[in-house]
Write an enzyme that holds these catalytic residues in place. Structure first.
Site, PDB file in Angstrom:
ATOM      1  N   CYS A 384       0.831  -1.195   0.000  1.00 20.53           N
ATOM      2  CA  CYS A 384       0.000   0.000   0.000  1.00 20.53           C
ATOM      3  C   CYS A 384       0.876   1.259   0.000  1.00 20.53           C
ATOM      4  O   CYS A 384       1.503   1.556  -1.010  1.00 20.53           O
ATOM      5  CB  CYS A 384      -1.005  -0.054   1.137  1.00 20.53           C
ATOM      6  SG  CYS A 384      -2.489   0.895   0.739  1.00 20.53           S
ATOM      7  N   HIS A 510      -3.596  -5.239   0.312  1.00 24.13           N
ATOM      8  CA  HIS A 510      -3.016  -5.771   1.551  1.00 24.13           C
ATOM      9  C   HIS A 510      -3.045  -7.301   1.562  1.00 24.13           C
ATOM     10  O   HIS A 510      -4.005  -7.883   2.070  1.00 24.13           O
ATOM     11  CB  HIS A 510      -3.797  -5.254   2.759  1.00 24.13           C
ATOM     12  CG  HIS A 510      -3.659  -3.784   2.979  1.00 24.13           C
ATOM     13  ND1 HIS A 510      -2.743  -3.250   3.860  1.00 24.13           N
ATOM     14  CD2 HIS A 510      -4.301  -2.740   2.421  1.00 24.13           C
ATOM     15  CE1 HIS A 510      -2.834  -1.932   3.838  1.00 24.13           C
ATOM     16  NE2 HIS A 510      -3.775  -1.597   2.970  1.00 24.13           N
ATOM     17  N   GLU A 512      -1.501  -9.172   3.419  1.00 22.16           N
ATOM     18  CA  GLU A 512      -1.370  -9.673   4.803  1.00 22.16           C
ATOM     19  C   GLU A 512      -2.715 -10.011   5.436  1.00 22.16           C
ATOM     20  O   GLU A 512      -2.785 -10.795   6.378  1.00 22.16           O
ATOM     21  CB  GLU A 512      -0.609  -8.660   5.673  1.00 22.16           C
ATOM     22  CG  GLU A 512      -1.354  -7.381   6.050  1.00 22.16           C
ATOM     23  CD  GLU A 512      -1.229  -6.264   5.018  1.00 22.16           C
ATOM     24  OE1 GLU A 512      -0.960  -6.558   3.838  1.00 22.16           O
ATOM     25  OE2 GLU A 512      -1.412  -5.086   5.400  1.00 22.16           O
TER      26      GLU A 512
HETATM   27  N1  GLN Z   1      -2.104   6.624   2.623  1.00 26.26           N
HETATM   28  C1  GLN Z   1      -2.181   5.840   1.437  1.00 26.26           C
HETATM   29  C2  GLN Z   1      -3.542   5.940   0.770  1.00 26.26           C
HETATM   30  O1  GLN Z   1      -4.515   6.303   1.394  1.00 26.26           O
HETATM   31  C3  GLN Z   1      -1.839   4.392   1.713  1.00 26.26           C
HETATM   32  C4  GLN Z   1      -2.821   3.704   2.604  1.00 26.26           C
HETATM   33  C5  GLN Z   1      -2.289   2.444   3.217  1.00 26.26           C
HETATM   34  O2  GLN Z   1      -1.091   2.206   3.259  1.00 26.26           O
HETATM   35  N2  GLN Z   1      -3.173   1.617   3.747  1.00 26.26           N
HETATM   36  O3  GLN Z   1      -3.661   5.661  -0.399  1.00 26.26           O
END
Ligand code: GLN
Length: 538
Positions: A384, A510, A512
């Site tokens: 992310c 994600h 994970e």
């Molecule tokens: N801050 C980034 C976004 O909103 C990444 C979010 C995250 O890592 N979950 O796109």
């Protein structure tokens, strides 16, 4: 009437005794006997969900396939049971009150005074029973957050009391988890805190049926007898939960203690089936016997609280175990990392993982970690925000866009290589408004991502507002960083990778959240495998 049985897990004496792990372990044992089981967490705080909470407060925010932002215990439930949870599996006091107040505004209470009893407790019971009636589970295990005696959890305990009274003793069962401390000076295990804690529960009208006692030393028969006598339970219902080196051993320990049999007997459910834990035990023995170590650096800004990265840490453990390795985790604070000290701080790592996150604190340290991994051929996984950092670093140091950034960090950057998603532009509320839950991702053949997944269509969970800006895709692909995964409907880039690097992959989603003990995630497996290979090279 549905024949669902309801098991409640409460906690006393102190917090952090591991109610979530005990709940997940019991569920695992019942599931391994063929029962259809689910686990629910009731959280006694006023946030409608944990999505708006800083990770320092309660650790990681877990995301379900249906896009609910939930407590991290749901991650344990999924990792143990290998089945998906949903929004219904995590309910907070905030959500309960919000539902009741919405009903009141609609006029549903027909002029009645709206009160904690019965209106709040009715809403709590509705949220518990819905899992039994709508989803047809044989057993619903509901973990009540907090500690008995807290003002916050009183309405939940009252709802448990009512359910026991309404449905009868063999339909509802209460497991109370407490601590039996060991006093070194006198060499004794002390039961008084447990007695007091059960007393506190009795004051609210609830007699626990089973007691699970956390302890660092084996409980003697005398201690068990004493607890049984003072707390009104039969001796078989006094279950020892001794400290173990890995949470994945708890189901095996609980089976040895007969927790599943005791619960089934009390719920009048057949115990003739044998629990099938073969695969689980194979995993456990691999985990315990792995000798060789793979060193993984986890770069994030919440590392003071490892719970903030719970699912990532568990996923690395699953993947290392399946590769017959032990993972040695190096938690590295991104705020303490920069281009000058990166070489020193990251030296000796076999793989580097840059964590998800929000906001610009510590971001330069993340860029430094990406650059180090990229230039030194160290296997890299960016998740992310970690993927977004990889994209920005590439723009700055390879494409020559010195001031490239995400508009999250620099709203007026001349090179917005990561930008706010179109449908996020008019969003003003913070809670529950990100791109959440599972979406399709098309994986391009011949890429590292495909090599990992071995399939062209995957579904992965998301939690973000920003995305890769497709206007720059051509420039990236010409310069050696390619999109190896994208959303087939919207074209949003989901995976970026560098084909000329041993293993450099950034994922917008994600992985994970969907790695389980019996089904480790392909991306983590491939990352760890690459890290092990890298070890051999150095
Ligand atoms: N801050 C980034 C976004 O909103 C990444 C979010 C995250 O890592 N979950 O796109």
């Amino acid at each position: 009437m549905s024949d669902t049985r309801y098991v409640f897990v409460t906690g006393g004496v102190t917090s952090s005794l591991g109610k979530g792990i005990i709940s997940a372990s019991l569920a695992k044992l019942l599931q391994s006997r063929g029962y259809k089981v689910t686990i629910q967490k009731l959280d006694p705080y006023l946030n409608v969900d944990p999505g708006t909470l800083n990770p320092y407060e309660h650790g990681e925010c877990y995301v379900t396939v249906d896009g609910a932002e939930t407590d991290l215990d749901l991650g344990h439930y999924e990792r143990f049971l290998n089945v998906h949870t949903t929004q219904a599996n995590n309910v907070t006091t905030g959500r309960i009150y919000q539902n009741v107040i919405n009903k009141e505004r609609r006029g549903d209470f027909l002029g009645k005074t709206v009160q904690i009893i019965p209106h709040i407790t009715d809403e709590i019971k509705r949220n518990i029973k819905i899992l039994g009636t709508k989803h047809n589970f044989d057993v619903v295990i509901t973990e009540i957050g907090g500690t008995v005696g807290d003002i916050e959890s009183l309405p939940y305990i009252e709802a448990v009391r009512q359910m026991k009274w309404e449905l009868g003793p063999n339909k509802v069962l209460v497991i109370h988890l407490t601590l039996v401390p060991y006093l070194k000076s006198s060499g004794e295990l002390k039961t008084k805190p447990t007695q007091h804690s059960v007393k506190a529960l009795l004051e609210t009208g609830v007699q626990p049926d089973v007691l699970v006692l956390r302890t660092e030393k084996n409980l003697t028969q005398d201690v068990r007898k004493k607890v049984a006598l003072f707390c009104n339970v039969d001796i078989k219902s006094v279950i020892q939960s001794i400290d173990v080196s890995t949470i994945y051993e708890v189901p095996v320990k609980m089976q040895e203690e007969g927790l599943d049999e005791t619960v089934l007997r009390k719920l009048d459910l057949p115990i003739d089936t044998k629990p099938e834990l073969k695969e689980w035990k194979t995993f456990l023995s691999k985990l315990k016997n792995a000798k060789e170590v793979v060193n993984i650096g986890l770069i994030g800004k919440y590392i003071e609280l490892a719970d903030a990265y719970k699912s990532i840490i568990e996923s690395l453990t699953h993947a290392a175990t399946y590769n017959d390795y032990k993972v040695k985790l190096h938690l590295i604070h991104s705020e303490q990392l920069n281009h000058k000290n990166a070489e020193k701080k990251l030296d000796g790592l076999d793989g580097i993982l840059v964590a998800p996150g929000f906001g610009h604190r510590g971001i330069e340290g993340k860029f430094a970690a990406v650059k180090f991994a990229r230039e030194n051929d160290i296997p890299f996984l960016g998740i992310c925000l970690g993927m977004q950092c990889a994209v920005i670093e590439y723009a700055r140091n390879v494409l020559g866009y010195q001031e490239a950034n995400s508009t999250e960090m620099a709203i007026n950057t001349p090179y917005p290589v990561i930008d706010l998603m179109e449908d996020q532009k008019n969003v003003t509320d913070m809670g529950g408004t990100m791109r959440l839950g599972a979406y399709d991702c098309k994986v391009k053949k011949g890429t590292k991502a495909y090599e990992a997944y071995q399939t062209e269509l995957v579904h992965e969970r998301h939690r973000h507002r920003y995305e890769f800006n497709n206007e720059y895709l051509n420039a990236y692909e010409k310069a050696g960083m390619i999109a190896s995964g994208y959303n087939p409907e919207t074209g949003l880039v989901e995976i970026m990778e560098i084909p000329d690097h041993p293993w450099f992959v950034g994922v917008q989603f994600h992985p994970e959240y969907s790695s389980t003990v019996l089904k480790p995630h392909p991306i983590f497996l491939a990352f760890i495998k690459a890290a092990i290979e890298n070890k051999g090279k150095r």
